[in-house]
Write an enzyme that holds these catalytic residues in place. Structure first.
Site, PDB file in Angstrom:
ATOM      1  N   ASP A 133       0.915  -1.226   0.040  1.00  0.00           N
ATOM      2  CA  ASP A 133       0.155   0.019   0.032  1.00  0.00           C
ATOM      3  C   ASP A 133       0.873   1.271  -0.010  1.00  0.00           C
ATOM      4  O   ASP A 133       1.998   1.239  -0.629  1.00  0.00           O
ATOM      5  CB  ASP A 133      -0.900  -0.111   1.097  1.00  0.00           C
ATOM      6  CG  ASP A 133      -2.118   0.718   0.968  1.00  0.00           C
ATOM      7  OD1 ASP A 133      -2.278   1.864   1.002  1.00  0.00           O
ATOM      8  OD2 ASP A 133      -3.433  -0.066   0.791  1.00  0.00           O
ATOM      9  N   ASP A 134       0.436   2.459   0.458  1.00  0.00           N
ATOM     10  CA  ASP A 134       1.130   3.631   0.468  1.00  0.00           C
ATOM     11  C   ASP A 134       2.414   3.514   1.084  1.00  0.00           C
ATOM     12  O   ASP A 134       2.573   2.815   2.117  1.00  0.00           O
ATOM     13  CB  ASP A 134       0.449   4.670   1.266  1.00  0.00           C
ATOM     14  CG  ASP A 134       0.626   6.111   0.655  1.00  0.00           C
ATOM     15  OD1 ASP A 134       1.742   6.191   0.269  1.00  0.00           O
ATOM     16  OD2 ASP A 134      -0.288   7.148   1.062  1.00  0.00           O
ATOM     17  N   LYS A 152      -4.068  -0.716  -6.617  1.00  0.00           N
ATOM     18  CA  LYS A 152      -5.219   0.027  -5.782  1.00  0.00           C
ATOM     19  C   LYS A 152      -4.850   1.666  -6.155  1.00  0.00           C
ATOM     20  O   LYS A 152      -3.710   2.055  -6.194  1.00  0.00           O
ATOM     21  CB  LYS A 152      -4.919  -0.187  -4.199  1.00  0.00           C
ATOM     22  CG  LYS A 152      -5.686   0.688  -3.407  1.00  0.00           C
ATOM     23  CD  LYS A 152      -5.604   0.278  -2.085  1.00  0.00           C
ATOM     24  CE  LYS A 152      -6.097   1.250  -0.890  1.00  0.00           C
ATOM     25  NZ  LYS A 152      -5.944   0.711   0.647  1.00  0.00           N
ATOM     26  N   ASP A 179      -5.740   5.064  -5.247  1.00  0.00           N
ATOM     27  CA  ASP A 179      -6.505   6.034  -4.343  1.00  0.00           C
ATOM     28  C   ASP A 179      -6.853   7.312  -4.916  1.00  0.00           C
ATOM     29  O   ASP A 179      -6.512   7.608  -5.964  1.00  0.00           O
ATOM     30  CB  ASP A 179      -5.451   6.176  -3.275  1.00  0.00           C
ATOM     31  CG  ASP A 179      -6.001   6.023  -1.658  1.00  0.00           C
ATOM     32  OD1 ASP A 179      -7.242   6.429  -1.725  1.00  0.00           O
ATOM     33  OD2 ASP A 179      -5.620   5.410  -1.115  1.00  0.00           O
ATOM     34  N   GLY A 209     -16.645   5.883  -1.351  1.00  0.00           N
ATOM     35  CA  GLY A 209     -17.812   6.214  -1.618  1.00  0.00           C
ATOM     36  C   GLY A 209     -18.229   7.513  -2.141  1.00  0.00           C
ATOM     37  O   GLY A 209     -19.331   7.931  -2.210  1.00  0.00           O
ATOM     38  N   ARG A 213     -14.243   0.898  -3.279  1.00  0.00           N
ATOM     39  CA  ARG A 213     -14.540   1.295  -1.769  1.00  0.00           C
ATOM     40  C   ARG A 213     -15.697   1.939  -1.833  1.00  0.00           C
ATOM     41  O   ARG A 213     -16.028   2.872  -2.629  1.00  0.00           O
ATOM     42  CB  ARG A 213     -13.161   2.143  -1.417  1.00  0.00           C
ATOM     43  CG  ARG A 213     -12.155   0.999  -0.973  1.00  0.00           C
ATOM     44  CD  ARG A 213     -12.156   0.522   0.525  1.00  0.00           C
ATOM     45  NE  ARG A 213     -12.221   1.555   1.480  1.00  0.00           N
ATOM     46  CZ  ARG A 213     -10.980   2.306   1.910  1.00  0.00           C
ATOM     47  NH1 ARG A 213      -9.995   1.978   1.318  1.00  0.00           N
ATOM     48  NH2 ARG A 213     -11.180   3.105   2.891  1.00  0.00           N
ATOM     49  N   ASP A 244     -11.862   4.855   5.599  1.00  0.00           N
ATOM     50  CA  ASP A 244     -11.391   3.660   6.110  1.00  0.00           C
ATOM     51  C   ASP A 244     -11.756   3.271   7.228  1.00  0.00           C
ATOM     52  O   ASP A 244     -12.376   3.675   8.179  1.00  0.00           O
ATOM     53  CB  ASP A 244      -9.829   4.362   6.474  1.00  0.00           C
ATOM     54  CG  ASP A 244      -8.960   4.675   5.270  1.00  0.00           C
ATOM     55  OD1 ASP A 244      -9.648   4.656   3.993  1.00  0.00           O
ATOM     56  OD2 ASP A 244      -7.986   5.141   5.348  1.00  0.00           O
TER      57      ASP A 244
HETATM   58  C1  GLA Z   1      -6.437   6.009   1.788  1.00  0.00           C
HETATM   59  C2  GLA Z   1      -7.064   4.632   1.598  1.00  0.00           C
HETATM   60  C3  GLA Z   1      -6.610   3.665   2.695  1.00  0.00           C
HETATM   61  C4  GLA Z   1      -5.121   3.486   2.459  1.00  0.00           C
HETATM   62  C5  GLA Z   1      -4.359   5.166   2.757  1.00  0.00           C
HETATM   63  C6  GLA Z   1      -2.909   5.193   2.549  1.00  0.00           C
HETATM   64  O1  GLA Z   1      -6.764   6.532   3.329  1.00  0.00           O
HETATM   65  O2  GLA Z   1      -8.340   4.639   2.037  1.00  0.00           O
HETATM   66  O3  GLA Z   1      -6.972   2.437   2.536  1.00  0.00           O
HETATM   67  O4  GLA Z   1      -4.398   3.148   1.272  1.00  0.00           O
HETATM   68  O5  GLA Z   1      -5.023   6.085   1.952  1.00  0.00           O
HETATM   69  O6  GLA Z   1      -2.414   6.472   2.697  1.00  0.00           O
END
Ligand code: GLA
Length: 652
Positions: free
Chosen positions: A88-89, A190, A192, A259, A275, A279
């Site tokens: 992820d990030d 993913k 974002d 959303g 999504r 979160d």
């Molecule tokens: C957003 C996404 C999370 C995650 C963070 C990473 O908040 O919704 O799932 O990927 O970014 O910074």
């Protein structure tokens, strides 16, 4: 005028057809003869795997990720389907300005270092592939990322000049996708959306000069201020680049705009998972919020594109090893609604008890059932809910979900399952293997926060077919009539996560209900035509078009009419059934209060049925309509087959 930016701006006009359809505009209710939900990439069943975010946030490194990957293999979870290992990030160092090439934080990923060149993830993905796993990466629609906007500390963030820290996809879609997939060998991305939401001119980080302004395309609090076509266009460009860079089509596109921008209505047309809420965090309350954001969207999920209420938080807080009841509920309900099953804990230290939760093959099998029908609400209340999912064998899965902390006794009825109540219903408990059977109704005891999940077999009420609400994976609301997304009257509404009590609290941050519903009218109201209540059917707003995949049935039947919950008692809706683009049947114009009209249509040989409800109005929300008892049946008495009952229960 706000409609300038409203996602369905054009659609708003088109929905007014036939009165207001301007010359040159195509009619969105016209039949197409095709299935329009997203089927690209590789997600015939919900993706399963592991992601670094919930466990490590941006504090990631190769040992942590490969350690969890190894644990997936060693524990047998990989064999059970958890195959994607997603970074992820937090993986970026910067973007080289001379050529726009992305640079990895190689101090954290030593295997990426190359003599005489920029670091490459290829050895890392090779390693995962050699372990029989798939590799996922993370990026952003905009120039900058979520952590750059929200991380309280800079240590894990990209370094360098403002430009060098612009690591998101914006302006680099082809270049980055080609790097991720063709060069580095990833299988999953993913995407974002903070880069197109959090960098307004008045945001602190832009004012301070840390980042460049990006005029927001998404506003979590305002659909009207979201430029939905612009966001959709970025996702389309990413999809096109994915197709170009994955000739074998082996990719997953994960949309992450929480959303916002009414994506719960259109995510299904743009990517493999989308999504539906902000979160998740490891608390029971937040689990409910995230679950609710997807749970009533069964018609918006199909093989190829799934609702994503966010990753699993099993392993922490309310779902830690000391809370196995909650951990099991989390997995059970995510499985029932066909959510992606993405483990979010450090598997290197996972206790066996939690590995056993993740590894429940019977529960996984519900999630991975090839028919792809998201569970549908069969009983609803604030405390307890019953969800039923039709499996490809014709058996059902049923989950009784105790949302409350109190122990409860509940009745499960044959009717909840759409089974006959004069025959036995056999249940197998998927958490302890216990079998029982009942006729009419069973009394069940639940602990606080417990979910009972059973595989259920009985004699279906509709022996020679399936109600459409039993097969949501085959029903796509291509146009659901929602022009102005309105909030749903439920208790738990999606909001920004828990941030402390200094603000005014968790106001709902997006709307977007009012969409098509199985066994209910829009906004959760009862299916009722002219005083007659229906337990099954599809409720939707007027000016809608549903695409239905017909899997060999010969007859479509329904009782159609304006739902009693309509505000408009003057305008009529006309119901048209199409088969592969041709009109098969048309109802009389029906107004509020008119008795429902029975339709029975020969659909032999038809692949795509389209159900159009049309009305000359500009506010379809005022005219909910019902396809009550909508069903596909084989259409002959001889066809009262036992095909759905031939299979042995696979549970022990
Ligand atoms: C957003 C996404 C999370 C995650 C963070 C990473 O908040 O919704 O799932 O990927 O970014 O910074």
């Amino acid at each position: 005028m706000t409609t300038r930016f409203l996602a369905p701006a054009t659609f708003a006009l088109l929905a007014m057809f036939p009165v207001f359809l301007a010359a040159g505009q195509s009619d969105p209710l016209a039949p197409t003869g095709r299935w329009s939900a997203y089927t690209g990439g590789r997600a015939p069943t919900p993706p399963m795997g592991w992601s670094s975010w919930n466990a490590f946030a941006t504090d990631i490194d190769e040992d942590k990720i490969l350690g969890s990957a190894q644990a997936l293999v060693d524990s047998g979870l990989a064999r059970k389907g958890y195959r994607y290992v997603n970074i992820d990030d937090g993986w970026w160092l910067q973007r080289r300005t001379s050529d726009g090439q992305l640079v990895i934080r190689s101090t954290r990923f030593p295997s990426t270092v190359r003599e005489g060149g920029l670091p490459s993830f290829r050895p890392f993905t090779d390693r995962l592939h050699a372990m029989g796993l798939k590799a996922g990466i993370y990026s952003d629609l905009g120039r900058n990322t979520c952590s750059q906007a929200y991380s309280p500390d800079e240590s894990d963030l990209p370094k360098g000049s403002v430009e060098e820290r612009e690591v998101g996809l914006y302006g680099h879609i082809e270049q980055d996708i080609s790097l991720f997939f063709s060069e580095w060998g990833f299988d999953f991305i993913k995407v974002d959306g903070c880069g197109v939401r959090a960098y307004a001119a008045n945001s602190e980080k832009v004012i301070s000069g840390a980042y460049r302004e990006f005029k927001p395309l998404l506003d979590m609090e305002s659909v009207a201020r979201s430029d939905i076509p612009a966001v959709q266009s970025l996702f389309r460009q990413i999809d096109a680049a994915l197709i170009r860079n994955n000739p074998d089509g082996d990719f997953v596109l994960s949309l992450c705009i929480w959303g916002a921008g009414n994506v719960r209505a259109w995510g299904k047309d743009f990517g493999n998972i989308s999504r539906t809420s902000d979160d998740i965090n490891p608390t029971w309350g937040r689990l409910l919020t995230n679950f609710d954001s997807a749970a009533r969207r069964a018609l918006y999920a199909h093989p190829g594109s799934w609702n994503d209420p966010d990753m699993l938080f099993i392993g922490k807080g309310d779902f830690a090893a000391g809370h196995l009841t909650e951990a099991r509920s989390h997995l059970s309900m995510w499985a029932m609604i066909n959510a992606p099953l993405m483990i979010g804990m450090d598997l290197r230290t996972a206790p066996q008890a939690l590995l056993d939760v993740f590894g429940n093959e019977e529960v996984i099998a519900l999630n991975q059932d090839p028919a792809g029908h998201q569970a549908v609400v069969a009983f609803d209340s604030g405390e307890v809910q019953i969800f039923v999912k039709t499996l490809s064998t014709g058996d059902k899965a049923v989950a009784i979900f105790n949302r409350s902390a109190a122990a409860l006794e509940v009745d499960l009825t044959a009717a909840h399952l759409k089974f006959r109540d004069d025959r036995d219903v056999a249940l197998v408990d998927l958490w302890n293997g216990r079998k029982q059977s009942f006729r009419k109704q069973a009394k069940l005891q639940l602990e606080g926060h417990q979910t009972l999940v059973f595989k259920a077999r009985g004699a279906r009420v509709l022996a020679d077919g399936l109600y459409l609400s039993e097969q949501p994976g085959n029903v796509n609301p291509a146009v659901d009539g929602v022009v102005w997304p309105a909030p749903d009257p439920t208790i738990h509404r999606s909001a920004f996560g828990w941030q402390g009590t200094r603000s005014s609290g968790e106001r709902p941050i997006y709307a977007g209900w009012g969409g098509a519903q199985p066994d209910s009218a829009p906004y959760g109201e009862a299916l009722r035509i002219s005083g007659r209540k229906f337990e099954t059917g599809i409720g939707v707003l007027a000016n809608s078009r549903l695409e239905v995949r017909n899997q060999g049935y010969r007859r479509f039947t329904a009782t159609v009419g304006v739902n009693d919950s309509a505000r408009d008692d003057r305008h009529a809706a006309t119901f048209v059934v199409y088969g592969d683009g041709k009109v098969l049947a048309t109802s009389r114009p029906l107004k509020w209060g008119d008795e429902g009209q029975r339709m029975s249509v020969d659909v032999s040989g038809v692949k795509i049925i389209e159900l159009v409800a049309r009305a000359a109005i500009d506010d379809p929300a005022s005219l909910p309509v019902s396809w009550a008892e909508a069903a596909l049946v084989s259409g002959s008495a001889a066809a009262q087959t036992s095909q759905y009952f031939d299979h042995g229960m696979t549970s022990s």
